[in-house]
Design a protein around this motif. Structure first.
Motif, PDB file in Angstrom:
ATOM      1  N   ILE A  84       0.824  -1.213   0.000  1.00 61.96           N
ATOM      2  CA  ILE A  84       0.000   0.000   0.000  1.00 61.96           C
ATOM      3  C   ILE A  84       0.856   1.261   0.000  1.00 61.96           C
ATOM      4  CG2 ILE A  84      -0.316   0.305   2.485  1.00 61.96           C
ATOM      5  CD1 ILE A  84      -2.970   0.679  -0.308  1.00 61.96           C
ATOM      6  N   VAL A  85       2.010   1.241   0.674  1.00 59.96           N
ATOM      7  CA  VAL A  85       2.870   2.429   0.682  1.00 59.96           C
ATOM      8  C   VAL A  85       3.484   2.637  -0.697  1.00 59.96           C
ATOM      9  CG1 VAL A  85       4.995   3.422   1.631  1.00 59.96           C
ATOM     10  CG2 VAL A  85       3.303   2.370   3.160  1.00 59.96           C
ATOM     11  N   TYR A  86       3.885   1.545  -1.342  1.00 58.86           N
ATOM     12  CA  TYR A  86       4.394   1.673  -2.719  1.00 58.86           C
ATOM     13  C   TYR A  86       3.313   2.252  -3.630  1.00 58.86           C
ATOM     14  CZ  TYR A  86       5.390   0.334  -7.509  1.00 58.86           C
ATOM     15  OH  TYR A  86       5.552   0.357  -8.880  1.00 58.86           O
ATOM     16  N   ILE A  87       2.117   1.680  -3.577  1.00 60.69           N
ATOM     17  CA  ILE A  87       1.031   2.112  -4.457  1.00 60.69           C
ATOM     18  C   ILE A  87       0.683   3.581  -4.224  1.00 60.69           C
ATOM     19  CG2 ILE A  87      -1.459   1.857  -4.869  1.00 60.69           C
ATOM     20  CD1 ILE A  87      -1.057  -1.183  -4.468  1.00 60.69           C
ATOM     21  N   ALA A  88       0.521   3.950  -2.951  1.00 61.68           N
ATOM     22  CA  ALA A  88       0.076   5.310  -2.626  1.00 61.68           C
ATOM     23  C   ALA A  88       1.081   6.373  -3.058  1.00 61.68           C
ATOM     24  CB  ALA A  88      -0.182   5.420  -1.125  1.00 61.68           C
ATOM     25  N   ASN A 166       5.522  -8.177  -8.836  1.00 62.79           N
ATOM     26  CA  ASN A 166       5.682  -8.952  -7.618  1.00 62.79           C
ATOM     27  C   ASN A 166       6.512  -8.154  -6.613  1.00 62.79           C
ATOM     28  OD1 ASN A 166       8.519  -9.418  -8.012  1.00 62.79           O
ATOM     29  ND2 ASN A 166       8.061 -11.145  -9.351  1.00 62.79           N
ATOM     30  N   THR A 167       6.538  -8.621  -5.379  1.00 67.76           N
ATOM     31  CA  THR A 167       7.140  -7.840  -4.295  1.00 67.76           C
ATOM     32  C   THR A 167       8.618  -7.558  -4.548  1.00 67.76           C
ATOM     33  OG1 THR A 167       5.586  -8.916  -2.785  1.00 67.76           O
ATOM     34  CG2 THR A 167       7.402  -7.704  -1.792  1.00 67.76           C
ATOM     35  N   GLY A 168       9.329  -8.562  -5.023  1.00 68.98           N
ATOM     36  CA  GLY A 168      10.750  -8.373  -5.284  1.00 68.98           C
ATOM     37  C   GLY A 168      11.008  -7.298  -6.319  1.00 68.98           C
ATOM     38  N   ASN A 169      10.212  -7.270  -7.375  1.00 66.76           N
ATOM     39  CA  ASN A 169      10.401  -6.266  -8.424  1.00 66.76           C
ATOM     40  C   ASN A 169      10.031  -4.863  -7.948  1.00 66.76           C
ATOM     41  OD1 ASN A 169      11.447  -7.952 -10.387  1.00 66.76           O
ATOM     42  ND2 ASN A 169       9.437  -8.501 -11.193  1.00 66.76           N
ATOM     43  N   ILE A 170       9.069  -4.774  -7.036  1.00 69.97           N
ATOM     44  CA  ILE A 170       8.757  -3.468  -6.450  1.00 69.97           C
ATOM     45  C   ILE A 170      10.006  -2.891  -5.799  1.00 69.97           C
ATOM     46  CG2 ILE A 170       7.551  -2.339  -4.533  1.00 69.97           C
ATOM     47  CD1 ILE A 170       5.134  -4.079  -5.148  1.00 69.97           C
ATOM     48  N   ILE A 171      10.687  -3.706  -5.005  1.00 66.00           N
ATOM     49  CA  ILE A 171      11.876  -3.233  -4.290  1.00 66.00           C
ATOM     50  C   ILE A 171      13.029  -2.978  -5.257  1.00 66.00           C
ATOM     51  CG2 ILE A 171      13.533  -3.779  -2.475  1.00 66.00           C
ATOM     52  CD1 ILE A 171      10.614  -3.278  -1.550  1.00 66.00           C
ATOM     53  N   ARG A 172      13.228  -3.864  -6.203  1.00 65.79           N
ATOM     54  CA  ARG A 172      14.347  -3.694  -7.138  1.00 65.79           C
ATOM     55  C   ARG A 172      14.188  -2.449  -8.006  1.00 65.79           C
ATOM     56  NH1 ARG A 172      14.590  -9.382  -6.705  1.00 65.79           N
ATOM     57  NH2 ARG A 172      12.717  -9.722  -7.958  1.00 65.79           N
ATOM     58  N   ASP A 173      12.956  -2.059  -8.278  1.00 63.64           N
ATOM     59  CA  ASP A 173      12.715  -0.915  -9.161  1.00 63.64           C
ATOM     60  C   ASP A 173      12.634   0.419  -8.421  1.00 63.64           C
ATOM     61  OD1 ASP A 173      12.666  -2.684 -11.252  1.00 63.64           O
ATOM     62  OD2 ASP A 173      10.479  -2.734 -11.445  1.00 63.64           O
ATOM     63  N   LEU A 174      12.776   0.400  -7.088  1.00 65.02           N
ATOM     64  CA  LEU A 174      12.686   1.649  -6.334  1.00 65.02           C
ATOM     65  C   LEU A 174      13.862   2.556  -6.664  1.00 65.02           C
ATOM     66  CD1 LEU A 174      11.658   0.437  -2.751  1.00 65.02           C
ATOM     67  CD2 LEU A 174      10.260   1.781  -4.324  1.00 65.02           C
ATOM     68  N   ALA A 175      13.573   3.825  -6.828  1.00 63.24           N
ATOM     69  CA  ALA A 175      14.635   4.820  -6.960  1.00 63.24           C
ATOM     70  C   ALA A 175      14.967   5.314  -5.543  1.00 63.24           C
ATOM     71  CB  ALA A 175      14.168   5.953  -7.867  1.00 63.24           C
ATOM     72  N   GLU A 176      15.414   6.534  -5.406  1.00 61.80           N
ATOM     73  CA  GLU A 176      15.794   7.043  -4.089  1.00 61.80           C
ATOM     74  C   GLU A 176      14.711   7.954  -3.512  1.00 61.80           C
ATOM     75  OE1 GLU A 176      18.368   5.982  -2.296  1.00 61.80           O
ATOM     76  OE2 GLU A 176      18.637   4.589  -3.968  1.00 61.80           O
ATOM     77  N   GLU A 177      13.451   7.507  -3.626  1.00 64.14           N
ATOM     78  CA  GLU A 177      12.357   8.277  -3.034  1.00 64.14           C
ATOM     79  C   GLU A 177      12.482   8.274  -1.500  1.00 64.14           C
ATOM     80  OE1 GLU A 177      10.719   6.387  -6.840  1.00 64.14           O
ATOM     81  OE2 GLU A 177      11.876   5.702  -5.114  1.00 64.14           O
ATOM     82  N   ASP A 178      11.803   9.223  -0.861  1.00 62.83           N
ATOM     83  CA  ASP A 178      11.896   9.347   0.591  1.00 62.83           C
ATOM     84  C   ASP A 178      11.468   8.077   1.318  1.00 62.83           C
ATOM     85  OD1 ASP A 178      12.792  11.922   0.299  1.00 62.83           O
ATOM     86  OD2 ASP A 178      10.832  12.859   0.637  1.00 62.83           O
ATOM     87  N   TYR A 179      10.485   7.391   0.775  1.00 56.06           N
ATOM     88  CA  TYR A 179       9.945   6.215   1.447  1.00 56.06           C
ATOM     89  C   TYR A 179      10.711   4.927   1.117  1.00 56.06           C
ATOM     90  CZ  TYR A 179       7.952   5.140  -3.105  1.00 56.06           C
ATOM     91  OH  TYR A 179       7.800   4.859  -4.440  1.00 56.06           O
ATOM     92  N   ALA A 180      11.653   4.990   0.175  1.00 55.17           N
ATOM     93  CA  ALA A 180      12.295   3.784  -0.347  1.00 55.17           C
ATOM     94  C   ALA A 180      13.098   3.036   0.710  1.00 55.17           C
ATOM     95  CB  ALA A 180      13.187   4.140  -1.538  1.00 55.17           C
ATOM     96  N   HIS A 181      13.774   3.773   1.600  1.00 55.60           N
ATOM     97  CA  HIS A 181      14.595   3.115   2.622  1.00 55.60           C
ATOM     98  C   HIS A 181      13.740   2.210   3.503  1.00 55.60           C
ATOM     99  CE1 HIS A 181      17.415   2.371   5.871  1.00 55.60           C
ATOM    100  NE2 HIS A 181      16.545   2.908   6.721  1.00 55.60           N
ATOM    101  N   GLN A 182      12.576   2.708   3.935  1.00 52.90           N
ATOM    102  CA  GLN A 182      11.704   1.902   4.791  1.00 52.90           C
ATOM    103  C   GLN A 182      11.248   0.637   4.072  1.00 52.90           C
ATOM    104  OE1 GLN A 182       8.473   4.195   6.396  1.00 52.90           O
ATOM    105  NE2 GLN A 182       9.812   5.774   7.235  1.00 52.90           N
ATOM    106  N   LEU A 183      10.893   0.763   2.803  1.00 59.24           N
ATOM    107  CA  LEU A 183      10.446  -0.409   2.053  1.00 59.24           C
ATOM    108  C   LEU A 183      11.564  -1.425   1.883  1.00 59.24           C
ATOM    109  CD1 LEU A 183       7.900   1.293   1.513  1.00 59.24           C
ATOM    110  CD2 LEU A 183       7.913   0.421  -0.821  1.00 59.24           C
ATOM    111  N   LYS A 184      12.769  -0.936   1.615  1.00 55.01           N
ATOM    112  CA  LYS A 184      13.904  -1.859   1.439  1.00 55.01           C
ATOM    113  C   LYS A 184      14.226  -2.588   2.734  1.00 55.01           C
ATOM    114  CE  LYS A 184      15.995   0.889  -2.274  1.00 55.01           C
ATOM    115  NZ  LYS A 184      17.072   1.849  -2.622  1.00 55.01           N
ATOM    116  N   ARG A 185      14.201  -1.879   3.839  1.00 59.70           N
ATOM    117  CA  ARG A 185      14.443  -2.502   5.138  1.00 59.70           C
ATOM    118  C   ARG A 185      13.329  -3.496   5.463  1.00 59.70           C
ATOM    119  NH1 ARG A 185      16.936  -4.877   9.361  1.00 59.70           N
ATOM    120  NH2 ARG A 185      15.704  -4.619  11.259  1.00 59.70           N
ATOM    121  N   ALA A 186      12.076  -3.104   5.262  1.00 57.93           N
ATOM    122  CA  ALA A 186      10.947  -3.993   5.557  1.00 57.93           C
ATOM    123  C   ALA A 186      10.995  -5.242   4.694  1.00 57.93           C
ATOM    124  CB  ALA A 186       9.626  -3.249   5.350  1.00 57.93           C
ATOM    125  N   TYR A 187      11.436  -5.089   3.459  1.00 55.65           N
ATOM    126  CA  TYR A 187      11.521  -6.243   2.549  1.00 55.65           C
ATOM    127  C   TYR A 187      12.506  -7.274   3.076  1.00 55.65           C
ATOM    128  CZ  TYR A 187      12.373  -8.889  -1.760  1.00 55.65           C
ATOM    129  OH  TYR A 187      12.517  -9.881  -2.704  1.00 55.65           O
TER     130      TYR A 187
END
Length: 262
Positions: A84-88, A166-187
């Motif tokens: 949901i955080v990725y989508i939003a 899929n979840t892995g591709n969401i994380i792999r495709d993240l750039a350096e957005e403000d929320y990206a660190h939290q998603l990478k750690r949570a993953y």
């Protein structure tokens, strides 16, 4: 600081109270829950209330030293947070919600096709509870004709569903957005907890090395509750932005979690 069991119970309780109070207020607004975007955010919100309530009960009533149920439910909390955080945070978030829901229908139909093939090739085509391809064809035609369902199809005539990463591709495709660190750690934690969904000796042995209260297991649990808080806030922010909803925060969780993601 090593977080203890009573702290984790309190975190669950506070989050449930916060989410439940705001959900009750949302119910009073009479929001159209047949509208897909609304229902999706409401669904994520209700799921956070349910999972955190159950996790609090598990801590309260545990009569053994194993944590399998908690680990699986905590993984569910992270899964919701990642999606949901990725989508939003995407410019086409409403389109992605449709695709996200569509992905569930697509996987469900694929499971039914697999069962139909097994039924007809190995079980004589009349095994109880298993569909046949004829049954599926009939369902597919109904979906094609249903405007509440056929928008999930990228190609209605050929019954091809839209797709979602899929979840892995969401994380792999993240750039350096403000929320990206939290998603990478949570993953990272999500991948680790995935080992406990299905039994293996590896997971069983790993679980026996956990000593919550003495090690940092409860610290990780608390971190996951923060991710659940972010899921709840993402949902409530959607309703605030769309309907002018006023978020109630009696325990000042916003202040408590203000720097938790840094």
């Amino acid at each position: 600081m090593k977080i203890q069991k009573e702290h984790v119970k309190k975190f669950h309780e506070q989050l449930v109270n916060f989410a439940q109070e705001n959900f009750s207020k949302l119910e009073e607004l009479g929001i159209d829950t047949n509208e897909e975007i609304n229902s999706t955010y409401l669904g994520f919100l209700v799921r956070q209330i349910t999972l955190n309530s159950d996790l609090e009960l598990l801590l309260e009533n545990k009569k053994h030293n194993y944590h399998t149920s908690q680990l699986i439910l905590l993984r569910c909390l992270i899964d919701d947070f990642l999606h949901i955080v990725y989508i939003a945070n995407q410019g086409n978030s409403e389109e992605l919600i449709v695709n996200y829901n569509d992905d569930a229908y697509s996987k469900n139909f694929q499971k039914l096709k697999d069962l139909a093939t097994l039924n007809e090739k190995k079980l004589g085509g009349n095994y109880p509870y298993y569909p046949t391809h004829k049954m599926l064809d009939e369902v597919m035609e109904k979906v094609k004709e249903n405007p509440l369902r056929n928008h999930y199809l990228a190609d209605i005539e050929n019954f091809k569903f839209k797709t979602f990463k899929n979840t892995g591709n969401i994380i792999r495709d993240l750039a350096e957005e403000d929320y990206a660190h939290q998603l990478k750690r949570a993953y990272f934690i999500w991948r680790k907890l995935s080992d406990f969904v299905h039994y293996s000796n590896m997971a069983f042995n790993e679980e026996q090395t956990m000593y919550p209260g003495n090690d940092y297991t409860y610290n990780e649990f608390a971190e996951i509750i923060f991710y659940s808080y972010r899921t709840v806030m993402t949902c409530l922010e959607y309703f605030r932005n769309k309907f002018g909803f006023e978020i109630v925060d009696a325990d000042n969780l916003a202040e408590y979690y203000a720097n938790a993601g840094h």
